[in-house]
Design a protein around this motif. Sequence first.
Motif, short mmCIF file in Angstrom:
data_model
loop_
_atom_site.label_atom_id
_atom_site.label_comp_id
_atom_site.label_asym_id
_atom_site.label_seq_id
_atom_site.Cartn_x
_atom_site.Cartn_y
_atom_site.Cartn_z
N ARG A 191 68.79 54.69 32.04
CA ARG A 191 68.92 56.03 32.60
C ARG A 191 70.36 56.40 32.94
NH1 ARG A 191 64.82 57.25 37.33
NH2 ARG A 191 65.87 59.28 37.01
N PHE A 192 71.08 55.48 33.56
CA PHE A 192 72.43 55.81 34.03
C PHE A 192 73.50 54.93 33.39
CE2 PHE A 192 69.41 56.68 37.51
CZ PHE A 192 69.58 58.05 37.60
N GLY A 193 73.20 54.37 32.23
CA GLY A 193 74.17 53.52 31.56
C GLY A 193 75.30 54.30 30.92
N VAL A 194 76.48 53.70 30.93
CA VAL A 194 77.66 54.36 30.36
C VAL A 194 77.52 54.50 28.85
CG1 VAL A 194 80.16 54.18 30.06
CG2 VAL A 194 79.11 53.51 32.23
N VAL A 195 76.95 53.50 28.20
CA VAL A 195 76.84 53.54 26.73
C VAL A 195 75.95 54.70 26.30
CG1 VAL A 195 76.05 52.26 24.71
CG2 VAL A 195 77.28 51.07 26.53
N ASN A 196 74.79 54.84 26.91
CA ASN A 196 73.90 55.95 26.56
C ASN A 196 74.54 57.30 26.86
OD1 ASN A 196 72.03 54.11 25.73
ND2 ASN A 196 70.64 54.37 27.46
N TRP A 197 75.28 57.38 27.95
CA TRP A 197 75.95 58.64 28.30
C TRP A 197 77.01 59.00 27.27
CZ3 TRP A 197 81.07 59.71 29.61
CH2 TRP A 197 81.29 60.99 30.11
N VAL A 198 77.78 58.01 26.82
CA VAL A 198 78.82 58.28 25.82
C VAL A 198 78.18 58.67 24.48
CG1 VAL A 198 80.67 57.21 24.47
CG2 VAL A 198 80.52 56.79 26.93
N LEU A 199 77.14 57.96 24.07
CA LEU A 199 76.47 58.30 22.81
C LEU A 199 75.87 59.70 22.85
CD1 LEU A 199 74.71 54.91 22.02
CD2 LEU A 199 76.76 55.84 20.96
N ASP A 200 75.30 60.08 24.00
CA ASP A 200 74.76 61.42 24.14
C ASP A 200 75.88 62.45 24.14
OD1 ASP A 200 72.69 63.40 24.70
OD2 ASP A 200 73.52 63.47 26.72
N ALA A 201 77.03 62.12 24.71
CA ALA A 201 78.14 63.06 24.78
C ALA A 201 78.77 63.32 23.42
CB ALA A 201 79.21 62.55 25.74
N VAL A 202 78.74 62.33 22.53
CA VAL A 202 79.34 62.51 21.20
C VAL A 202 78.37 63.13 20.20
CG1 VAL A 202 80.96 60.63 21.55
CG2 VAL A 202 78.75 60.16 20.49
N GLY A 203 77.15 63.44 20.67
CA GLY A 203 76.21 64.14 19.80
C GLY A 203 74.99 63.36 19.39
N ILE A 204 74.91 62.09 19.73
CA ILE A 204 73.72 61.29 19.38
C ILE A 204 72.74 61.42 20.54
CG2 ILE A 204 72.92 59.05 18.55
CD1 ILE A 204 75.75 58.33 17.83
N HIS A 205 72.02 62.53 20.58
CA HIS A 205 71.18 62.83 21.74
C HIS A 205 69.95 61.93 21.80
CE1 HIS A 205 73.73 66.28 22.43
NE2 HIS A 205 73.50 66.72 21.18
N SER A 206 69.55 61.33 20.70
CA SER A 206 68.38 60.45 20.72
C SER A 206 68.62 59.17 21.51
CB SER A 206 67.97 60.09 19.28
OG SER A 206 69.03 59.43 18.61
N MET A 207 69.90 58.84 21.77
CA MET A 207 70.23 57.63 22.52
C MET A 207 70.41 57.90 24.00
SD MET A 207 70.23 55.36 20.15
CE MET A 207 70.97 53.99 21.00
N ALA A 208 70.08 59.11 24.46
CA ALA A 208 70.31 59.45 25.87
C ALA A 208 69.52 58.56 26.81
CB ALA A 208 69.98 60.92 26.11
N GLY A 209 68.28 58.27 26.47
CA GLY A 209 67.46 57.42 27.33
C GLY A 209 66.97 56.18 26.62
N PHE A 210 67.81 55.64 25.73
CA PHE A 210 67.38 54.48 24.93
C PHE A 210 67.32 53.23 25.80
CE2 PHE A 210 68.27 50.90 22.05
CZ PHE A 210 67.23 51.07 21.14
N ASN A 211 66.24 52.45 25.62
CA ASN A 211 66.04 51.21 26.37
C ASN A 211 66.57 50.05 25.54
OD1 ASN A 211 65.27 49.21 28.11
ND2 ASN A 211 63.06 49.46 27.77
N TRP A 212 67.76 49.56 25.92
CA TRP A 212 68.40 48.49 25.15
C TRP A 212 67.70 47.16 25.30
CZ3 TRP A 212 72.19 49.25 21.61
CH2 TRP A 212 72.84 50.48 21.63
N THR A 213 66.92 46.97 26.32
CA THR A 213 66.20 45.70 26.52
C THR A 213 64.71 45.85 26.26
OG1 THR A 213 65.96 46.18 28.89
CG2 THR A 213 67.88 44.88 28.20
N GLY A 214 64.32 46.89 25.54
CA GLY A 214 62.90 47.10 25.26
C GLY A 214 62.45 46.54 23.94
N GLY A 215 63.37 46.03 23.12
CA GLY A 215 63.02 45.45 21.83
C GLY A 215 63.83 44.20 21.57
N GLN A 216 63.41 43.44 20.56
CA GLN A 216 64.07 42.16 20.28
C GLN A 216 65.48 42.35 19.75
OE1 GLN A 216 62.46 39.89 16.98
NE2 GLN A 216 62.93 37.96 17.99
N ILE A 217 65.66 43.21 18.75
CA ILE A 217 66.97 43.39 18.14
C ILE A 217 67.96 44.04 19.11
CG2 ILE A 217 68.23 44.42 16.22
CD1 ILE A 217 66.37 42.11 15.47
#
Length: 331
Positions: free
Chosen positions: A165-191
Amino acid sequence: MSVQTDDAPPPVRSTPRTTPPGTRPYADDRPGGPKQTTGRLPYLLLLPALAATAVLLGWPLVMNGLLSFQNLNMTQLIQHVTDWAGTDNYRATLGSEDFWRVTLRSVLFTAVNVAVIMLFGTLTGLLLARLGPRMRLLLSSGLVLAWAMPVIAATTVYQWLFAQRFGVVNWVLDAVGIHSMAGFNWTGGQIPTFFVISLLIVWTSVPFVAINLYAATTTIPKELYEAAALDGASARQSFATVTLPFLRPFLLVMTFLEVIWIFKAFPHIFAINEGGPDRLTETLPVYAFVEGVGNQHYGTGAAISVLTIVILLGLMSYYLRAAMRQEEDEK
């Protein structure tokens, strides 16, 4: 008849040096020349280190080996009962599909991370060798700070960077136009989880390789580069014929150490997501901890740890043979 004049010095006759009966000859009179040190002093100097190693490493290994042959859970632990199970723990572990799945995952995880660490560590070390004094000091300071940071502190920083929710990486990705990564769960999958863990491990391991490689480059004689330049060698040819041969033993040792370090990495993986989700990011050290401490099957966990050491020795056998072969070639 020879006549001795006043100008000519009298002949000097050398007398052989003798040694008293029952004593050994002088060191420089014996074949080989240099004096050889004998006695018990070297062994006495090594004795404190060997004793500390035996106490701090040998005794825990022996106790862990004995524990792997016991059926020990919380009940036996509270009652102080020793229930010998023979090789049942090893049979159950070797017959488990989960163990072999985790083993394959650990080997692939180690291979990928070691390759990335050695690549970026080598490039960074060569960059340090080419920078000026001020930029080299600045980059070296940053590398030392990254290397010296405690693992748990570094893990906490990465958890904050990749928070959903408040991660810097998701915020930066959303700011550069990748809006699908705004609330991405980095620890929700194996890869994605392995990506975060690998990024953390590479970030904490590259400084060690880079700084040591830079130190190795300072031992290369500059005359070799001058000779290569006089022969018309390009920068690539100079690297292949001068730099790389000098760094090859170092790269072999660094690879050896990094394989051990990555294969037994525990806090990076466990602190990120405790081997999750659904135990899909467990490596052998985490698997041994979860089975032994988490599930309270202490004998099984000890057996897994012993098998982990055996597998690691098997993986390192190639590097051990290469190191021994290199020492024989140098002789």
